[in-house]
Design a protein around this motif. Structure first.
Motif, short mmCIF file in Angstrom:
data_model
loop_
_atom_site.label_atom_id
_atom_site.label_comp_id
_atom_site.label_asym_id
_atom_site.label_seq_id
_atom_site.Cartn_x
_atom_site.Cartn_y
_atom_site.Cartn_z
N ASN A 120 8.32 -8.37 -1.90
CA ASN A 120 8.00 -6.94 -1.87
C ASN A 120 6.51 -6.70 -2.07
O ASN A 120 5.87 -7.28 -2.94
N SER A 121 5.96 -5.85 -1.23
CA SER A 121 4.62 -5.32 -1.39
C SER A 121 4.56 -4.01 -0.62
O SER A 121 5.58 -3.56 -0.07
N GLY A 122 3.43 -3.40 -0.59
CA GLY A 122 3.29 -2.15 0.15
C GLY A 122 1.88 -2.00 0.67
O GLY A 122 0.91 -2.40 0.01
N LEU A 123 1.76 -1.44 1.86
CA LEU A 123 0.48 -1.05 2.44
C LEU A 123 0.39 0.46 2.31
O LEU A 123 1.11 1.19 3.00
N PHE A 124 -0.47 0.93 1.41
CA PHE A 124 -0.62 2.37 1.21
C PHE A 124 -1.69 2.88 2.17
O PHE A 124 -2.87 2.57 2.02
N LEU A 125 -1.25 3.64 3.15
CA LEU A 125 -2.12 4.09 4.24
C LEU A 125 -3.18 5.06 3.76
O LEU A 125 -4.23 5.19 4.39
N ALA A 126 -2.93 5.70 2.66
CA ALA A 126 -3.92 6.52 1.96
C ALA A 126 -3.52 6.48 0.49
O ALA A 126 -2.43 6.93 0.14
N SER A 127 -4.39 5.94 -0.34
CA SER A 127 -4.14 5.88 -1.77
C SER A 127 -4.66 7.15 -2.42
O SER A 127 -5.87 7.39 -2.47
N THR A 128 -3.75 7.98 -2.90
CA THR A 128 -4.13 9.30 -3.42
C THR A 128 -4.34 9.33 -4.93
O THR A 128 -4.59 10.38 -5.50
N GLY A 129 -4.23 8.15 -5.57
CA GLY A 129 -4.39 8.11 -7.01
C GLY A 129 -4.09 6.73 -7.55
O GLY A 129 -3.96 5.76 -6.78
N PRO A 130 -3.94 6.60 -8.87
CA PRO A 130 -3.71 5.29 -9.47
C PRO A 130 -2.30 4.77 -9.20
O PRO A 130 -1.45 5.46 -8.62
N GLY A 131 -2.07 3.54 -9.62
CA GLY A 131 -0.73 2.96 -9.49
C GLY A 131 -0.28 2.91 -8.05
O GLY A 131 -0.98 2.42 -7.17
N ASP A 132 0.92 3.46 -7.81
CA ASP A 132 1.50 3.47 -6.47
C ASP A 132 1.43 4.84 -5.81
O ASP A 132 2.24 5.17 -4.94
N ASP A 133 0.46 5.64 -6.18
CA ASP A 133 0.29 6.95 -5.56
C ASP A 133 -0.23 6.77 -4.12
O ASP A 133 -1.15 6.00 -3.88
N GLY A 134 0.37 7.49 -3.19
CA GLY A 134 -0.09 7.43 -1.81
C GLY A 134 1.05 7.35 -0.82
O GLY A 134 2.22 7.55 -1.17
N TYR A 135 0.73 7.03 0.42
CA TYR A 135 1.69 7.00 1.52
C TYR A 135 1.97 5.53 1.86
O TYR A 135 1.10 4.83 2.38
N GLU A 136 3.18 5.06 1.57
CA GLU A 136 3.47 3.63 1.63
C GLU A 136 4.22 3.20 2.88
O GLU A 136 5.30 3.70 3.19
N GLN A 159 11.20 7.48 3.27
CA GLN A 159 11.11 8.61 4.18
C GLN A 159 11.75 8.30 5.53
O GLN A 159 12.71 8.96 5.92
N THR A 160 11.22 7.31 6.24
CA THR A 160 11.63 7.08 7.62
C THR A 160 11.94 5.61 7.85
O THR A 160 11.05 4.76 7.69
N ALA A 161 13.16 5.29 8.23
CA ALA A 161 13.54 3.92 8.54
C ALA A 161 12.85 3.47 9.82
O ALA A 161 12.54 4.28 10.69
N PRO A 162 12.59 2.17 9.99
CA PRO A 162 12.02 1.68 11.24
C PRO A 162 13.01 1.83 12.39
O PRO A 162 14.23 1.82 12.17
N THR A 216 4.43 9.15 -0.84
CA THR A 216 5.66 8.47 -1.25
C THR A 216 6.07 8.83 -2.67
O THR A 216 5.24 8.94 -3.57
N LYS A 217 7.38 9.00 -2.83
CA LYS A 217 7.96 9.16 -4.16
C LYS A 217 9.09 8.16 -4.32
O LYS A 217 9.92 8.01 -3.42
N TYR A 218 9.13 7.48 -5.45
CA TYR A 218 10.22 6.54 -5.72
C TYR A 218 11.52 7.28 -6.04
O TYR A 218 12.60 6.89 -5.63
#
Length: 255
Positions: A120-136, A159-162, A216-218
């Motif tokens: 598991n990892s994530g590519l945050f297309l825009a990091s909007t803050g600390p931690g895991d904030d942003g669009y993953e 949000q959206t499945a491939p 993204t929200k968990y």
């Protein structure tokens, strides 16, 4: 002159006028001339106008998310960077709005774990803050690993499945090619235009100009709660116990 003759003359004159206005040259546009960009030898190579975010030698373009004044703490060896989960997420020094991004990632051949606990990892297309904030954009081994579809590799997480599962086997290099259109906000903070994203996973279209509902929200549904401008791009050091994955050949073109 006879009325029919007059009508014929008028029709001919009108046709001549319309023809004169619709010559091929009338719809030719010559300026501005597009800039010349030299493509790479193969499609995964950076073109001449790209910003190189990782060249296999150093993490000079990256910093720690925990403390952006500190360098990124992941390991670089043999032309690749490998996640160091003890040091946390990393993000680019630069911030971006709209762009084309190429990134390659590899889950270890001997990967263990199941579900979200497997590479598991994530590519945050825009990091909007600390931690895991942003669009993953999710990174995960889903070659033979079942999980919720809006959490598998190639999904915009929660949000959206491939559109399809385009995973290669663990141990093989995988590619994401991303077209990111950042959201726009009005002066009062309301959304003028939501973010949109297109993703090719190993050359296969998995997100087709998808409109995002927000960062993204968990837990709970995504929504735009606060406006933002240009943002860094972030890579996640996920806390699962599986073996850490690696990245290489990361470049970006601002649009």
């Amino acid at each position: 002159m006879h009325k029919k003759t007059l009508a014929t003359v008028a029709a001919v004159a009108l046709s001549a006028t319309l023809f004169a206005q619709t010559k091929p040259e009338d719809t030719e546009v010559w300026e501005p001339v597009p800039a010349v960009v030299t493509p790479g030898k193969i499609n995964t190579d950076a073109p001449s106008d790209a910003i190189i975010l990782f060249d296999g030698k150093s993490l000079d373009q990256w910093v720690s998310v925990k403390d952006p004044s500190q360098p990124a703490g992941w390991k670089v060896s043999g032309g690749i960077m490998t996640v160091d989960k003890s040091t946390g997420n990393i993000q680019t020094k630069r911030s971006f709005t709209n762009y084309q991004l190429h990134i390659e990632w590899r889950v270890p051949k001997d990967i263990t774990g199941t579900g979200q606990g497997r590479g598991n990892s994530g590519l945050f297309l825009a990091s909007t803050g600390p931690g895991d904030d942003g669009y993953e954009l999710q990174v995960l081994d889903n070659y033979n690993n079942k999980t919720y579809v809006n959490g598998q590799a190639g999904s915009i997480y929660k949000q959206t499945a491939p559109l399809v599962n385009a995973n290669k086997k663990p141990g093989e290099w995988q590619t994401y090619d991303v077209i990111w259109t950042a959201p726009k906000f009005n002066a009062d903070g309301s959304v003028q235009r939501p973010a949109r994203v297109t993703v090719l996973f190993n050359g296969v279209l998995v997100q087709n100009n998808v409109e995002l509902q927000g960062p993204t929200k968990y837990i709970g549904k995504a929504s735009y709660e606060k406006p933002h401008g240009a943002c860094p791009i972030k890579l996640q050091a996920h806390g699962d116990k599986s073996e850490p994955l690696s990245f290489r050949n990361i470049w970006i073109r601002e649009l």
